[in-house]
Write an enzyme that holds these catalytic residues in place. Structure first.
Site, PDB file in Angstrom:
ATOM      1  N   GLY A  48       0.754  -1.242   0.000  1.00 16.82           N
ATOM      2  CA  GLY A  48       0.000   0.000   0.000  1.00 16.82           C
ATOM      3  C   GLY A  48       0.790   1.301   0.000  1.00 16.82           C
ATOM      4  N   ASP A 104       0.748   3.554   4.562  1.00 16.60           N
ATOM      5  CA  ASP A 104      -0.265   4.240   3.769  1.00 16.60           C
ATOM      6  C   ASP A 104      -1.393   4.763   4.659  1.00 16.60           C
ATOM      7  OD1 ASP A 104      -1.038   1.661   4.380  1.00 16.60           O
ATOM      8  OD2 ASP A 104      -1.734   1.139   2.380  1.00 16.60           O
ATOM      9  N   ASP A 107      -5.644   2.474  10.491  1.00 14.64           N
ATOM     10  CA  ASP A 107      -7.077   2.289  10.691  1.00 14.64           C
ATOM     11  C   ASP A 107      -7.273   1.890  12.165  1.00 14.64           C
ATOM     12  OD1 ASP A 107      -9.621   1.926   8.950  1.00 14.64           O
ATOM     13  OD2 ASP A 107      -9.561   0.037  10.024  1.00 14.64           O
ATOM     14  N   LYS A 135      -7.336   7.310  10.299  1.00 14.47           N
ATOM     15  CA  LYS A 135      -8.771   7.348  10.611  1.00 14.47           C
ATOM     16  C   LYS A 135      -8.904   7.370  12.136  1.00 14.47           C
ATOM     17  CE  LYS A 135     -10.231   4.383   6.712  1.00 14.47           C
ATOM     18  NZ  LYS A 135     -10.760   3.045   6.371  1.00 14.47           N
ATOM     19  N   ASP A 163      -5.966  -0.392  -2.053  1.00 14.51           N
ATOM     20  CA  ASP A 163      -6.761  -1.214  -2.970  1.00 14.51           C
ATOM     21  C   ASP A 163      -8.099  -1.642  -2.397  1.00 14.51           C
ATOM     22  OD1 ASP A 163      -5.539  -3.047  -1.053  1.00 14.51           O
ATOM     23  OD2 ASP A 163      -6.290  -4.650  -2.338  1.00 14.51           O
TER      24      ASP A 163
HETATM   25  P1  IMP Z   1      -5.162  -1.490  10.659  1.00 15.46           P
HETATM   26  O1  IMP Z   1      -4.305  -2.642  11.068  1.00 15.46           O
HETATM   27  O2  IMP Z   1      -6.592  -1.681  11.028  1.00 15.46           O
HETATM   28  O3  IMP Z   1      -4.632  -0.153  11.128  1.00 15.46           O
HETATM   29  O4  IMP Z   1      -5.210  -1.475   9.091  1.00 15.46           O
HETATM   30  C1  IMP Z   1      -4.164  -1.090   8.336  1.00 15.46           C
HETATM   31  C2  IMP Z   1      -4.160  -1.722   6.973  1.00 15.46           C
HETATM   32  O5  IMP Z   1      -5.476  -2.040   6.499  1.00 15.46           O
HETATM   33  C3  IMP Z   1      -3.582  -0.740   5.983  1.00 15.46           C
HETATM   34  O6  IMP Z   1      -2.196  -0.921   5.872  1.00 15.46           O
HETATM   35  C4  IMP Z   1      -4.333  -1.052   4.720  1.00 15.46           C
HETATM   36  O7  IMP Z   1      -3.638  -2.041   4.004  1.00 15.46           O
HETATM   37  C5  IMP Z   1      -5.661  -1.593   5.177  1.00 15.46           C
HETATM   38  N1  IMP Z   1      -6.712  -0.556   5.163  1.00 15.46           N
HETATM   39  C6  IMP Z   1      -7.241   0.104   6.220  1.00 15.46           C
HETATM   40  N2  IMP Z   1      -8.197   0.967   5.839  1.00 15.46           N
HETATM   41  C7  IMP Z   1      -8.293   0.852   4.485  1.00 15.46           C
HETATM   42  C8  IMP Z   1      -9.113   1.510   3.493  1.00 15.46           C
HETATM   43  O8  IMP Z   1      -9.983   2.381   3.760  1.00 15.46           O
HETATM   44  N3  IMP Z   1      -8.905   1.132   2.206  1.00 15.46           N
HETATM   45  C9  IMP Z   1      -7.990   0.189   1.849  1.00 15.46           C
HETATM   46  N4  IMP Z   1      -7.197  -0.436   2.748  1.00 15.46           N
HETATM   47  C10 IMP Z   1      -7.347  -0.108   4.058  1.00 15.46           C
HETATM   48 MG    MG Z   2      -0.736  -1.040   4.352  1.00 13.76          MG
END
Ligand code: IMP
Ligand code: MG
Length: 179
Positions: A48, A104, A107, A135, A163
């Site tokens: 990403g 990237d 979340d 976010k 993606d």
């Molecule tokens: P986390 O572990 O929940 O912080 O998620 C992080 C990963 O989830 C990022 O590195 C992205 O690859 C994917 N991700 C989180 N939100 C989105 C989104 O809105 N669109 C696409 N990929 C996302």
């Molecule tokens: Mg990522």
């Protein structure tokens, strides 16, 4: 509003490239102040972050900066955690170095917390996090984010490296899912 369709879903433009570029320039400016003379290793988390890392490095005025690329592989692991993420490709000796992780998007924060822990384990002097997108409403961990490009609502987005089921990474702008 410009709309696109990926697979079965529609997305509309939410962050044009110019806005992304401005945020990246600002991050690069902060990094220059903080990291001058530190022989920093920037670590791009694939897939990403490839566009973000490329554009950030072009704006970064640091002659002692180095970049490396890591891939996070998820696989079904122990029954307790369900999923373990392993870092593949970090060959540099990072002992006693300043490392900046390039992500990237943050979340829930679980991915970045994992990466942070694995890099710290290898003896880095300091590990900083730079994420293009954040976010805040989705965040579930206490990881400190040193550099944040843009805060965005808790909606699904694609483009600029991100993606939807493998598609949309090549888009120059960022698009939000139309509900
Ligand atoms: P986390 O572990 O929940 O912080 O998620 C992080 C990963 O989830 C990022 O590195 C992205 O690859 C994917 N991700 C989180 N939100 C989105 C989104 O809105 N669109 C696409 N990929 C996302
Ligand atoms: Mg990522």
């Amino acid at each position: 509003m410009k709309r696109i369709k990926l697979w079965d879903k529609e997305f509309e433009i939410s962050l044009p490239f110019e806005e992304i570029q401005k945020a990246i320039q600002k991050m690069a400016g902060q990094m220059k102040v903080d990291l001058e003379g530190k022989n920093t290793l920037f670590v791009c988390i694939l897939n990403g972050s490839f566009m973000f890392a490329a554009d950030l490095m072009k704006e970064l005025e640091l002659n002692d900066a180095e970049i490396s690329f890591l891939k996070l592989a998820s696989y079904a692991g122990t029954a307790s955690t369900g999923e373990i993420k392993e870092l593949i490709g970090l060959n540099e000796n990072i002992k006693d170095r300043t490392v900046v992780i390039l992500e990237d998007i943050v979340d829930s924060g679980h991915t970045i917390a994992d990466v942070m822990a694995q890099i710290s384990e290898r003896g880095a002097k300091e590990v900083k996090i730079a994420t293009l997108l954040f976010k805040p409403a989705a965040m579930k961990t206490a990881v400190h984010l040193d550099y944040v490009g843009l805060e965005i609502p808790n909606d699904f987005i694609v483009g600029y490296g991100l993606d939807y089921d493998r598609r949309g990474r090549n888009l120059k702008d960022i698009y939000t899912l139309v509900k």
